[in-house]
Scaffold this motif. Structure first.
Motif, PDB file in Angstrom:
ATOM      1  N   THR A  67      -4.480  -4.011  18.973  1.00  0.00           N
ATOM      2  CA  THR A  67      -4.103  -5.278  18.352  1.00  0.00           C
ATOM      3  C   THR A  67      -5.252  -6.291  18.479  1.00  0.00           C
ATOM      4  O   THR A  67      -5.187  -7.360  17.892  1.00  0.00           O
ATOM      5  CB  THR A  67      -2.814  -5.861  18.980  1.00  0.00           C
ATOM      6  OG1 THR A  67      -2.872  -5.675  20.375  1.00  0.00           O
ATOM      7  CG2 THR A  67      -1.588  -5.184  18.443  1.00  0.00           C
ATOM      8  N   THR A 269       7.533  -5.483  22.321  1.00  0.00           N
ATOM      9  CA  THR A 269       6.984  -5.959  21.053  1.00  0.00           C
ATOM     10  C   THR A 269       5.715  -6.737  21.361  1.00  0.00           C
ATOM     11  O   THR A 269       5.672  -7.477  22.334  1.00  0.00           O
ATOM     12  CB  THR A 269       8.000  -6.927  20.380  1.00  0.00           C
ATOM     13  OG1 THR A 269       9.217  -6.230  20.222  1.00  0.00           O
ATOM     14  CG2 THR A 269       7.501  -7.396  19.038  1.00  0.00           C
ATOM     15  N   ILE A 271       2.703  -9.084  19.225  1.00  0.00           N
ATOM     16  CA  ILE A 271       2.436  -9.682  17.914  1.00  0.00           C
ATOM     17  C   ILE A 271       1.177 -10.532  17.967  1.00  0.00           C
ATOM     18  O   ILE A 271       0.910 -11.205  18.973  1.00  0.00           O
ATOM     19  CB  ILE A 271       3.631 -10.595  17.530  1.00  0.00           C
ATOM     20  CG1 ILE A 271       4.849  -9.729  17.233  1.00  0.00           C
ATOM     21  CG2 ILE A 271       3.312 -11.490  16.319  1.00  0.00           C
ATOM     22  CD1 ILE A 271       6.127 -10.499  17.133  1.00  0.00           C
ATOM     23  N   TYR A 283       2.123  -6.264  14.101  1.00  0.00           N
ATOM     24  CA  TYR A 283       3.348  -6.099  14.873  1.00  0.00           C
ATOM     25  C   TYR A 283       3.328  -4.729  15.546  1.00  0.00           C
ATOM     26  O   TYR A 283       3.167  -3.716  14.874  1.00  0.00           O
ATOM     27  CB  TYR A 283       4.533  -6.208  13.910  1.00  0.00           C
ATOM     28  CG  TYR A 283       5.887  -6.201  14.565  1.00  0.00           C
ATOM     29  CD1 TYR A 283       6.517  -7.392  14.898  1.00  0.00           C
ATOM     30  CD2 TYR A 283       6.551  -5.012  14.833  1.00  0.00           C
ATOM     31  CE1 TYR A 283       7.774  -7.389  15.489  1.00  0.00           C
ATOM     32  CE2 TYR A 283       7.798  -4.998  15.432  1.00  0.00           C
ATOM     33  CZ  TYR A 283       8.402  -6.202  15.746  1.00  0.00           C
ATOM     34  OH  TYR A 283       9.648  -6.199  16.341  1.00  0.00           O
ATOM     35  N   SER A 285       5.376  -2.090  18.185  1.00  0.00           N
ATOM     36  CA  SER A 285       6.643  -1.858  18.888  1.00  0.00           C
ATOM     37  C   SER A 285       6.790  -0.382  19.209  1.00  0.00           C
ATOM     38  O   SER A 285       5.908   0.415  18.899  1.00  0.00           O
ATOM     39  CB  SER A 285       7.804  -2.347  18.032  1.00  0.00           C
ATOM     40  OG  SER A 285       8.975  -2.337  18.804  1.00  0.00           O
ATOM     41  N   LEU A 307      11.233  -5.138  10.929  1.00  0.00           N
ATOM     42  CA  LEU A 307      11.011  -6.443  10.307  1.00  0.00           C
ATOM     43  C   LEU A 307      11.564  -6.510   8.886  1.00  0.00           C
ATOM     44  O   LEU A 307      11.448  -7.530   8.229  1.00  0.00           O
ATOM     45  CB  LEU A 307       9.523  -6.787  10.286  1.00  0.00           C
ATOM     46  CG  LEU A 307       8.919  -7.179  11.623  1.00  0.00           C
ATOM     47  CD1 LEU A 307       7.528  -7.718  11.429  1.00  0.00           C
ATOM     48  CD2 LEU A 307       9.756  -8.224  12.345  1.00  0.00           C
TER      49      LEU A 307
END
Ligand SMILES: Cc1cc2nc3c(=O)[nH]c(=O)nc-3n(C[C@H](O)[C@H](O)[C@H](O)COP(=O)(O)OP(=O)(O)OC[C@H]3O[C@@H](n4cnc5c(N)ncnc54)[C@H](O)[C@@H]3O)c2cc1C
Length: 486
Positions: A67, A269, A271, A283, A285, A307
């Motif tokens: 991420t 989660t 983000i 996102y 998860s 989502l």
């Protein structure tokens, strides 16, 4: 929807060069993720002759699937370290992560790297009433460690939160732009980088190591294993010292906010937002142990359902979790500076990979590093962790057994089948009337493979090796392909 990471969709990599002759070097770094390139960058002005090799293009391993958060607020790590070790260990780890954040910022500023660096507020939140106390405790410990941390109560847009803690001085960036800039700087300074160059065998000859690719040999005095999951087991016994966690990620077009979130709930989660030519929400998860939730189709569909919006990019990533939540960075053998390793970042690899750059380059330049002991791969994990060693062994065995026993047809469409040919388990994937056959056995430790119809890859449920539908090894620890030739 494309099955590719947001960072890899337009990889800025220019002119990769592969090894095409036998060479000699002082130091060979195996792996060009954030670890390998951070080490090489720190050695760029030294007199050492340093060479880095990567199986693929630099940054396209774990680092190219993250991420991309640069963060010292890491779930509830500080209370874990205080409970396992001591307040001073937690303080030392906090300082190491802050130093690593600052090192990334210094490099970006000094080298004027354009990698979408953004300062963001970071939150750790929970929706589990039983975890609120844990987060409050983390806040208390962080305050005792002199971190300015605040409470937050309220939702994050549509994302619910019962309680959160927040710090203001963390960052996000585009990891692949950063790594490719490091690559270019190191090449300009005369260091050697060979991409699409895989090491498949290492032999010690007197005081030197001969490292073999399929066609050439690199003779080196020292080796740094910066290859994420090491492709050797003994003497390091890695399968019992760490386990592997997998997660699923997606990027959806959405207006950017200056926030980065992570939950500490059972289904975690994470983000962040990213702005380049377009704006995205990233996102993450469905994290679980690699040996659990083996129905890949279900995993991807469950992520998309979360989502209720179709992602533009979707991908999967794995990272290495250590027993005591500290990374393994340093010498593989006591008093031996010739074999070094950096791995086990517990999903905090931007900071820990950068920290590895500092520690390993100091060891190679005979300099003391204040975090050497903290991250020492030879540290004796506390005896109380014996359960965790056993658990890791059981996880490895679970992956192995599940992959052998569980031939659950519901995991696959009619395009995937299995057949025994001459006593060998063969996996078959059919596409446009063509059959792709592979040996359904991971060359690393013999686990059977799971076909991932989203990415069209054969994935190992034990140690995360990955193979293309044609059988080419895309990701280690396996060093070999599984192509089946009749
Ligand atoms: C879902 C997910 C999200 C994450 N998000 C974050 C985040 O936001 N922030 C953060 O700090 N961390 C994050 N992490 C953790 C982070 O991504 C990793 O810890 C880090 O990227 C590991 O970097 P590395 O250089 O050690 O490994 P890699 O990036 O995997 O690099 C290793 C390289 O070695 C090469 N290699 C392997 N074997 C050989 C061989 N035999 N010969 C030659 N080359 C070889 C590979 O091709 C690869 O390029 C996340 C992890 C996951 C799973």
């Amino acid at each position: 929807m494309e099955n590719i990471s947001l960072w890899l969709k337009d990889n800025p990599n220019k002119n990769p060069i592969s090894l095409n002759e036998d060479i000699k070097t002082d130091v060979l770094i195996i792996g060009g993720g954030i670890t390998g390139l951070s080490i090489l960058y720190n050695l760029k002005d030294s007199n050492l002759n340093v060479t880095l090799v990567d199986t693929s293009l630099v940054g396209t391993g774990t680092t190219g699937h993250t991420t991309g958060k640069i963060n010292y607020l890491q779930e509830d790590i500080y209370q874990k370290l205080i409970n396992t070790y001591s307040f001073n260990t937690a303080l030392s780890y906090l300082n190491s992560q802050k130093d690593a954040c600052n090192k990334i910022l210094d490099i970006i500023n000094k080298e004027q790297i354009k990698c979408n660096l953004d300062k963001v507020e970071s939150y750790v939140y929970t929706n589990d009433i039983n975890k609120i106390e844990k987060l409050k405790k983390e806040k208390e410990y962080l305050q005792a460690l002199n971190v300015h941390v605040e409470d937050y109560q309220g939702k994050f847009g549509k994302i619910k939160s019962l309680y959160a803690i927040k710090v203001n001085d963390t960052y996000v960036f585009h990891p692949l732009k950063y790594l490719n800039a490091l690559k270019d700087i190191c090449l300009k300074s005369g260091k050697k980088i060979y991409e699409n160059t895989k090491i498949i065998k290492i032999i010690k000859e007197n005081d030197l190591y001969s490292c073999f690719t399929n066609s050439h040999k690199i003779i080196t005095k020292k080796i740094v294993f910066a290859c994420h999951y090491p492709f050797f087991n003994i003497p390091y016994l890695f399968p019992i010292k760490a386990n592997i966690e997998k997660s699923y990620l997606m990027a959806l077009p959405m207006t950017k906010e200056n926030k980065s979130l992570i939950s500490i709930d059972k289904v975690q989660t994470s983000i962040r937002y990213h702005k380049d030519k377009e704006e995205y929400l990233i996102y993450l998860s469905l994290n679980s142990n690699i040996s659990d939730n083996l129905d890949e189709k279900k995993n991807y569909h469950n992520l998309i359902k979360k989502l209720n919006k179709k992602p533009k990019y979707i991908w999967k990533n794995t990272d290495i979790m250590t027993i005591d939540k500290l990374p393994y960075i340093g010498r593989i053998k006591k008093n031996n500076d010739n074999l070094l390793i950096a791995t086990g970042y517990n999903t905090c690899g931007m900071t820990n990979g950068t920290l590895a750059g500092l520690i390993i380059s100091d060891i190679l330049l005979n300099r003391h590093n204040k975090y050497e002991n903290l991250c020492n791969p030879l540290r004796l994990n506390k005896l109380t962790n014996i359960d965790d060693y056993i658990l890791n062994l059981l996880y490895s065995m679970k992956g192995y057994l599940k992959s052998k026993i569980n031939k659950n047809k519901s995991w696959y469409s009619s395009k995937v089948s299995f057949k025994y040919i001459n006593g060998e388990n063969i996996g078959i994937y059919k596409e446009n009337g063509k059959e792709f056959k592979v040996r359904n056995k991971c060359p690393h430790m013999g686990c059977s493979l799971i076909f991932n119809e989203f990415s069209k890859t054969w994935d190992c449920p034990c140690h995360a090796s990955r193979f293309s539908k044609e059988g080419k090894c895309l990701k280690g620890p396996s060093k070999f392909d599984i192509t089946y030739i009749e």
